[in-house]
Write a protein that holds these residues in place. Structure first.
Motif, PDB file in Angstrom:
ATOM      1  N   LEU A 431       1.125 -21.720   8.192  1.00  0.00           N
ATOM      2  CA  LEU A 431       0.273 -21.046   9.185  1.00  0.00           C
ATOM      3  C   LEU A 431      -0.317 -19.687   8.757  1.00  0.00           C
ATOM      4  O   LEU A 431      -1.471 -19.401   9.105  1.00  0.00           O
ATOM      5  N   PRO A 432       0.395 -18.845   8.028  1.00  0.00           N
ATOM      6  CA  PRO A 432      -0.186 -17.534   7.716  1.00  0.00           C
ATOM      7  C   PRO A 432      -1.517 -17.605   6.950  1.00  0.00           C
ATOM      8  O   PRO A 432      -2.449 -16.865   7.270  1.00  0.00           O
ATOM      9  N   ILE A 433      -1.608 -18.496   5.959  1.00  0.00           N
ATOM     10  CA  ILE A 433      -2.826 -18.532   5.134  1.00  0.00           C
ATOM     11  C   ILE A 433      -4.085 -18.802   5.977  1.00  0.00           C
ATOM     12  O   ILE A 433      -5.050 -18.037   5.913  1.00  0.00           O
ATOM     13  N   PRO A 434      -4.108 -19.874   6.799  1.00  0.00           N
ATOM     14  CA  PRO A 434      -5.338 -20.077   7.591  1.00  0.00           C
ATOM     15  C   PRO A 434      -5.624 -18.921   8.548  1.00  0.00           C
ATOM     16  O   PRO A 434      -6.790 -18.591   8.772  1.00  0.00           O
ATOM     17  N   CYS A 435      -4.568 -18.296   9.082  1.00  0.00           N
ATOM     18  CA  CYS A 435      -4.797 -17.168  10.006  1.00  0.00           C
ATOM     19  C   CYS A 435      -5.410 -15.986   9.249  1.00  0.00           C
ATOM     20  O   CYS A 435      -6.340 -15.344   9.748  1.00  0.00           O
ATOM     21  N   ILE A 436      -4.900 -15.735   8.047  1.00  0.00           N
ATOM     22  CA  ILE A 436      -5.463 -14.645   7.235  1.00  0.00           C
ATOM     23  C   ILE A 436      -6.927 -14.965   6.889  1.00  0.00           C
ATOM     24  O   ILE A 436      -7.811 -14.116   6.976  1.00  0.00           O
ATOM     25  N   LEU A 437      -7.163 -16.238   6.542  1.00  0.00           N
ATOM     26  CA  LEU A 437      -8.541 -16.674   6.225  1.00  0.00           C
ATOM     27  C   LEU A 437      -9.479 -16.411   7.394  1.00  0.00           C
ATOM     28  O   LEU A 437     -10.582 -15.883   7.211  1.00  0.00           O
ATOM     29  N   LEU A 438      -9.010 -16.764   8.590  1.00  0.00           N
ATOM     30  CA  LEU A 438      -9.835 -16.555   9.789  1.00  0.00           C
ATOM     31  C   LEU A 438     -10.137 -15.067   9.971  1.00  0.00           C
ATOM     32  O   LEU A 438     -11.267 -14.680  10.280  1.00  0.00           O
ATOM     33  N   GLY A 439      -9.101 -14.251   9.745  1.00  0.00           N
ATOM     34  CA  GLY A 439      -9.263 -12.805   9.893  1.00  0.00           C
ATOM     35  C   GLY A 439     -10.277 -12.246   8.904  1.00  0.00           C
ATOM     36  O   GLY A 439     -11.052 -11.342   9.225  1.00  0.00           O
ATOM     37  N   ILE A 440     -10.248 -12.791   7.700  1.00  0.00           N
ATOM     38  CA  ILE A 440     -11.153 -12.281   6.660  1.00  0.00           C
ATOM     39  C   ILE A 440     -12.593 -12.766   6.897  1.00  0.00           C
ATOM     40  O   ILE A 440     -13.550 -11.988   6.830  1.00  0.00           O
ATOM     41  N   VAL A 441     -12.724 -14.068   7.191  1.00  0.00           N
ATOM     42  CA  VAL A 441     -14.068 -14.674   7.256  1.00  0.00           C
ATOM     43  C   VAL A 441     -14.833 -14.262   8.521  1.00  0.00           C
ATOM     44  O   VAL A 441     -16.030 -13.960   8.459  1.00  0.00           O
ATOM     45  N   ILE A 442     -14.161 -14.259   9.682  1.00  0.00           N
ATOM     46  CA  ILE A 442     -14.884 -13.956  10.929  1.00  0.00           C
ATOM     47  C   ILE A 442     -14.759 -12.454  11.219  1.00  0.00           C
ATOM     48  O   ILE A 442     -13.638 -11.947  11.372  1.00  0.00           O
ATOM     49  N   PRO A 443     -15.885 -11.759  11.324  1.00  0.00           N
ATOM     50  CA  PRO A 443     -15.829 -10.309  11.538  1.00  0.00           C
ATOM     51  C   PRO A 443     -15.117  -9.950  12.842  1.00  0.00           C
ATOM     52  O   PRO A 443     -15.346 -10.582  13.877  1.00  0.00           O
ATOM     53  N   GLY A 444     -14.266  -8.968  12.772  1.00  0.00           N
ATOM     54  CA  GLY A 444     -13.553  -8.466  13.960  1.00  0.00           C
ATOM     55  C   GLY A 444     -12.587  -9.465  14.575  1.00  0.00           C
ATOM     56  O   GLY A 444     -12.278  -9.400  15.770  1.00  0.00           O
ATOM     57  N   PHE A 445     -12.103 -10.384  13.774  1.00  0.00           N
ATOM     58  CA  PHE A 445     -11.278 -11.471  14.317  1.00  0.00           C
ATOM     59  C   PHE A 445      -9.768 -11.230  14.169  1.00  0.00           C
ATOM     60  O   PHE A 445      -8.973 -12.027  14.653  1.00  0.00           O
ATOM     61  N   TRP A 446      -9.377 -10.138  13.521  1.00  0.00           N
ATOM     62  CA  TRP A 446      -7.957  -9.955  13.219  1.00  0.00           C
ATOM     63  C   TRP A 446      -7.027 -10.102  14.430  1.00  0.00           C
ATOM     64  O   TRP A 446      -6.035 -10.835  14.343  1.00  0.00           O
TER      65      TRP A 446
END
Lengths: 554, 246
Positions: A431-446
């Motif tokens: 789970l951490p990798i896709p969540c980190i990916l989402l945070g990086i790719v989508i602006p302001g998504f952290w």
């Protein structure tokens, strides 16, 4: 021929046991009935699910006047799936099976043993192809016109189409085993090479997803079909077995004959190449490296740890060190969340350009969109968490060693909890990798990526508890090889059924509440609350079933 | 001390009795041999003694502790060597022994001392770093034996312990069994090797079709059955049972 049939029967015996209504030595009538009901529900669920997907695809294809593409798509997809996933199945069933030791001393020609094992695998692949092709053909006929010959052709293509890709997978598996045998730690090398192969598969799926994912409105979808079509055409035209099989389904005639001849030819060729020396090759795959380095007992540092820690460590070690378990279970639970998230990002990324209906349009609205994306990403990430092999076969994998486990001075609850922790570790690890990916790719998504992690973790907890509780009810302890312990275990599918139903209900509830104007804050609180309740309920259920471990008779 | 009181085990709806109202007592310091033909119920009895199976009826007491009512404390007293030594193949010998020591709560000092002693005794020191999957049957049996003795059990139960052992290892095992008895421990084992039972055991029980057919010292059995040796007694009792059934 008698020996071949006896071996084939042995290969398929695990499936017979898997579908058996028997729930144990001292089984009650009520349990038998409830198991039969579950089995029926599972079949209905799978059939309805496939028909729904294929009906939706057909809807779309008809809307862009490309209905005939469905048949090509069905054959192409099922053959590709057999090719890519077949290698893992062949590896675990043909080269990593511990029962090879028994088979190798039988007075039977090794080619016969190989043929029987490959045929057993073929039967499994036919069942998977049938899942794609038969409901798809029925959908096609309902939406166009009924044709008895098409129905018959679909059966013939279902039976024949997996042969060539399976034979290619068998060749790969043969090479993989030979390459791995050059190293001392061959099990690790086999696992590593399988990971490389899976990454190649993911890359391929990604490129397919990238082609198909940019569809948004009808016009864009039509253009997507136009862009898929050349790929599909190239696939079917440049690979003769796919071309013949696709044509055989669409029109029959000479293509069906070619498919038959190619299948027989491929099988004969693989039998000739890999069948000779099969026992020796399989033995290479099974050899356990013996270290020349001796342990100096004086230098060993002993440290005490709790029984729970020792049990969890053993459970994790078994999953990691057994290639069959690693390939069939662990890899999927680690890789799938990332793969699904990447595919989702490609699709959502495309929809930002156009918009496909009110739901995605709503995603675009400022404020709502991030929460909805987070919920959608959680669903995508969590889609495969219900098929947590580490947990859903945790008791079954004990096999003949269940007696040894039972003789230990540890109560049933502790043993089951150790399995739960191990299952959770493997469910959460991806789970951490896709969540980190989402945070990086989508602006302001952290902040939402963290929310995704929390939601997906709760889903993982629910899925793990349910899977383990089901395996506790009727573990399959009588397996003869590790592939059987994982693959021929219906408990996995029962767990998945419950999980998918819950996921579907949550998705439907989310769509309805958001379309009816529920605010994002209320939605986040409500969804988190519901997921916590589901997680707690599943844990309660597992807790109630824990004592059953002590009653399992091996 | 091991005590079985009216123990019965039935399998399935048909109610087939694998063990039928078995009552026997093994005192402290006894080396007790449990013999019988294939399918007589020896392994089922051992599984009930070790808490793997729950009796359909009857009571199993280990040093006065009921294994069904208080399984954890009862199991802590036992060292168990299973039939066929199905161990955890993916662990190394050392990892397996540490696992067993952790489960039984053996201190670091005690495990070092016991491992050193038994690994050298059974000549397994060189192989202990390798995976169990690479072990021969005899090596597995030795490892299972060491694993069972690490926590210094008061009751040592073995199912066919001589299977797969070479003559030297079998001799060492027999000596260890005697040593444990001399220390006042209870040793209970099943075997098909009548010669071993005859020479080693202080008392012997024979089971057939789940029922106890004979029990006592070798001399008691010989005089009761008017036989010269254990083999004759075994054949006579098992044949008689068979003939009666026919």
């Amino acid at each position: 021929m008698k020996a071949f049939l006896a071996l084939l029967k042995l290969e398929l015996s695990g499936w017979k046991a898997a579908f058996s209504m028997n729930a144990g030595k001292n089984q009650k009538q009520g349990k038998k009935i409830s198991r039969a009901i579950w089995m029926g529900l599972l079949l209905v669920f799978v059939a309805v699910y496939m028909v729904y997907i294929e009906w939706t695809v057909m809807d779309f294809l008809i809307s862009v006047q490309a209905g005939e593409v469905l048949l090509k798509l069905l054959v192409g997809l099922s053959m590709l799936m057999t090719l890519f996933l077949g290698i893992f199945q062949v590896m675990s069933s043909l080269y990593l099976s511990r029962d090879m030791a028994i088979l190798s001393y039988l007075p039977v020609d090794e080619k016969r043993i190989y043929a029987a094992r490959l045929c057993g695998q073929w039967v499994e692949e036919v069942l998977i192809s049938a899942l794609f092709i038969i409901p798809g053909t029925v959908v096609y006929m309902v939406r166009t016109s009924f044709s008895a010959s098409l129905l018959l052709r679909s059966v013939a293509v279902t039976v024949l189409s997996p042969v060539v890709p399976l034979c290619v997978s068998a060749l790969f598996a043969y090479l993989l085993t030979h390459i791995a045998s050059f190293w001392k730690h061959r099990e690790t090398v086999t696992t590593a090479l399988s990971v490389v192969f899976l990454i190649a598969y993911i890359a391929f799926s990604y490129s397919m997803g990238a082609i198909g994912g940019r569809s948004s409105d009808q016009e864009a979808m039509a253009s997507a079909v136009m862009s898929i079509r050349p790929v599909l055409d190239r696939l079917t035209d440049s690979i003769p077995p796919v071309r013949f099989a696709a044509n055989a389904l669409a029109s029959g005639g000479i293509s069906l004959l070619w498919t038959l001849l190619m299948s027989i030819g491929a099988f004969a060729l693989v039998l000739l190449l890999c069948g000779r020396g099969y026992v020796k090759t399989a033995a290479k795959g099974l050899e356990t490296a013996v270290s020349g380095k001796k342990v100096k007992l004086d230098e060993v540092r002993y440290s005490e740890q709790s029984a729970m820690k020792a049990l969890v460590r053993r459970e994790i070690g078994e999953m990691v060190h057994t290639p069959t378990y690693f390939i069939n279970g662990l890899l999927i639970s680690i890789v799938m969340p990332t793969l699904m998230t990447v595919l989702m990002m490609v699709s959502i990324g495309g929809s930002f350009e156009g918009g496909i209906g009110p739901f995605i349009e709503m995603i675009l609205q400022e404020g709502t969109s991030r929460v909805v994306i987070a919920a959608f990403a959680t669903a995508m990430m969590g889609l495969m968490l219900g098929m947590n092999s580490a947990a859903s076969t945790a008791v079954s994998r004990e096999g003949r060693r269940h007696g040894l486990m039972m003789s230990l001075p540890v109560d049933a609850n502790t043993i089951v909890k150790s399995k739960l922790y191990m299952g959770l570790i493997f469910a959460l690890i991806g789970l951490p990798i896709p969540c980190i990916l989402l945070g990086i790719v989508i602006p302001g998504f952290w902040p939402y990526a963290i929310l995704c992690f929390v939601w997906a973790s709760l889903l993982a907890y629910f899925g793990t508890c349910v899977s383990l509780a089901i395996d506790l009810g009727k573990p399959k302890l009588d397996w003869i090889n590790e592939a059987q312990a994982i693959k021929q275990n219906m408990n996995q599918l029962f767990g998945l059924l419950i999980y998918i139903v819950v996921l579907g209900l949550l998705a439907a509830g989310s769509v309805v509440s958001l379309l009816n104007g529920m605010t994002t804050t209320v939605y986040v609180i409500a969804l988190t609350g519901i997921l916590i309740v589901f997680a707690l309920l599943s844990r309660l259920w597992l807790g109630k079933r824990m004592p059953a471990y002590a009653l399992i008779e091996s | 001390m091991i005590e079985l009181i009216d123990v019965t085990k039935e399998y399935g709806k048909s109610g087939v009795r694998a063990v039928d109202q078995l009552t026997m007592k093994v005192e402290k310091g006894e080396l007790f041999g449990f013999i019988g033909p294939n399918g007589a119920g020896k392994t089922t009895t051992i599984k009930m003694l070790t808490g793997i199976l729950i009796p359909t009826s009857g009571t199993v007491l280990l040093d006065g502790v009921d294994i069904v009512r208080d399984p954890i404390n009862a199991k802590k007293m036992i060292g168990f060597v299973p039939d066929g030594a199905d161990l955890f193949d993916r662990l190394t010998g050392l990892e397996y022994l540490n696992f067993m020591a952790d489960i039984y709560g053996v201190s670091a000092e005690q495990r070092k001392q016991k491992m050193d002693e038994y690994l050298q005794l059974f000549e397994l020191t060189d192989a202990v770093g390798n995976r169990i999957a690479s072990y021969s049957k005899g090596m597995r049996q030795k490892l299972a034996t060491i694993g069972a003795l690490l926590h210094d059990p008061t009751i040592w139960i073995m199912d066919e312990p001589m299977m797969g052992l070479d003559p030297k290892a079998a001799f060492l095992l027999k000596e260890e069994m005697k040593r444990q008895c001399a220390q006042g421990k209870t040793v209970f084992f099943s075997t098909h090797v009548l010669d071993v039972a005859e020479k080693l055991c202080t008392r012997i029980a024979m089971i057939n079709h789940g029922k106890l057919v004979a029990e006592g010292t070798l001399e008691e059995l010989k005089s009761a059955e008017h036989a010269a040796n254990l083999e004759q007694i075994f054949l006579e009792l098992t044949e008689t049972e068979g003939a009666e059934e026919e």
